[in-house]
Motif scaffolding. Sequence first.
Motif, PDB file in Angstrom:
ATOM      1  N   LYS A  78      32.568  21.318  40.081  1.00 19.47           N
ATOM      2  CA  LYS A  78      31.609  20.316  40.558  1.00 19.47           C
ATOM      3  C   LYS A  78      31.755  20.142  42.078  1.00 19.47           C
ATOM      4  CE  LYS A  78      29.632  16.007  39.043  1.00 19.47           C
ATOM      5  NZ  LYS A  78      29.948  14.687  38.513  1.00 19.47           N
ATOM      6  N   ALA A  79      32.984  20.042  42.530  1.00 16.60           N
ATOM      7  CA  ALA A  79      33.225  19.885  43.973  1.00 16.60           C
ATOM      8  C   ALA A  79      32.757  21.125  44.719  1.00 16.60           C
ATOM      9  CB  ALA A  79      34.707  19.641  44.236  1.00 16.60           C
ATOM     10  N   ALA A  80      32.938  22.272  44.078  1.00 15.39           N
ATOM     11  CA  ALA A  80      32.572  23.535  44.718  1.00 15.39           C
ATOM     12  C   ALA A  80      31.067  23.670  44.871  1.00 15.39           C
ATOM     13  CB  ALA A  80      33.122  24.703  43.919  1.00 15.39           C
ATOM     14  N   LYS A  81      30.330  22.874  44.115  1.00 12.13           N
ATOM     15  CA  LYS A  81      28.874  22.966  44.215  1.00 12.13           C
ATOM     16  C   LYS A  81      28.340  22.023  45.275  1.00 12.13           C
ATOM     17  CE  LYS A  81      27.296  24.738  39.873  1.00 12.13           C
ATOM     18  NZ  LYS A  81      27.185  24.439  38.472  1.00 12.13           N
ATOM     19  N   PHE A 130      25.149  27.614  50.807  1.00 10.13           N
ATOM     20  CA  PHE A 130      25.954  28.723  50.291  1.00 10.13           C
ATOM     21  C   PHE A 130      25.642  28.880  48.800  1.00 10.13           C
ATOM     22  CE2 PHE A 130      28.169  24.810  49.625  1.00 10.13           C
ATOM     23  CZ  PHE A 130      28.598  24.902  48.323  1.00 10.13           C
ATOM     24  N   ASN A 131      26.132  29.982  48.242  1.00 12.17           N
ATOM     25  CA  ASN A 131      26.038  30.178  46.793  1.00 12.17           C
ATOM     26  C   ASN A 131      27.472  30.334  46.298  1.00 12.17           C
ATOM     27  OD1 ASN A 131      25.839  31.132  44.215  1.00 12.17           O
ATOM     28  ND2 ASN A 131      24.510  32.867  44.697  1.00 12.17           N
ATOM     29  N   ASP A 196      29.634  34.738  37.894  1.00 14.09           N
ATOM     30  CA  ASP A 196      29.175  33.356  37.998  1.00 14.09           C
ATOM     31  C   ASP A 196      30.370  32.414  37.935  1.00 14.09           C
ATOM     32  OD1 ASP A 196      27.297  31.441  38.458  1.00 14.09           O
ATOM     33  OD2 ASP A 196      26.280  31.598  36.529  1.00 14.09           O
ATOM     34  N   ASP A 197      30.135  31.125  38.217  1.00  5.50           N
ATOM     35  CA  ASP A 197      31.247  30.173  38.187  1.00  5.50           C
ATOM     36  C   ASP A 197      31.667  29.849  36.756  1.00  5.50           C
ATOM     37  OD1 ASP A 197      28.902  28.779  37.753  1.00  5.50           O
ATOM     38  OD2 ASP A 197      29.219  27.292  39.322  1.00  5.50           O
TER      39      ASP A 197
END
Length: 228
Positions: A78-81, A130-131, A196-197
Amino acid sequence: MFLKDFLFPKICVGCSYLGTYICLKCQKKLKYLEKESCFYCQKPSPYGLIHFSCQKKYSPDGIMSIFYYNHILKKIIKAAKYKFAIEVLKELFQVIDPQKIKKLSFFADFKKAALQPVPLHVSKERQRGFNQAKLITSFFQRFLLFPQVDYLKRKKETKPQAEIKDAKKRYLNIRDAFSVNPKIKVEKDKVIIVVDDIITTGLTVFEAVKTLKKAGFEKVFVLTLAKA
Ligand SMILES: [Zn+2]
Ligand SMILES: [Zn+2]
């Protein structure tokens, strides 16, 4: 201490401990997926290979993940998004135990392969800056010496799958969301690894895999950071 750290102190995404994004206590809560299984029948299968009898038309040849999507991984993803993405993922990548991801060597044996991060829609990637799938792909490139490619494009602006409760609507949301760049030369014998994540219902990566297989790629695998 950098000025940045003073103005924006690092706080653990798991427990709000000050000074780091993933504190030691939370690092210990990371749970590696050690026994791989076939995504369709859930029975054990080395490297997450899909059993021959479980395969459907255009289904992935295998699905491998590094972690279970537990409480701490959920917070990290979640933080990474949404914020400090690069820093949070960097810390995660630093604490990943190379011994626990030896299974990646399964892919390293391929003669010709490429890593394809699941793309975001252009407008979303611009908005976010970013992705995260690309950042994760760059991490896997430390172990797999394959190029990161941009064969897939997200042509449809989709809603986040997690926000849709109804299964049919989730499917319709993602259906035909991707297309293959018409300029690329499709090499049948080139293995594509879609990155993917997280994999939950699998609808998003399945759609990506289907698009690549329909375009002519014969072997397409999936590699994700976490499995729900
Ligand atoms: Zn913590
Ligand atoms: Zn199976």
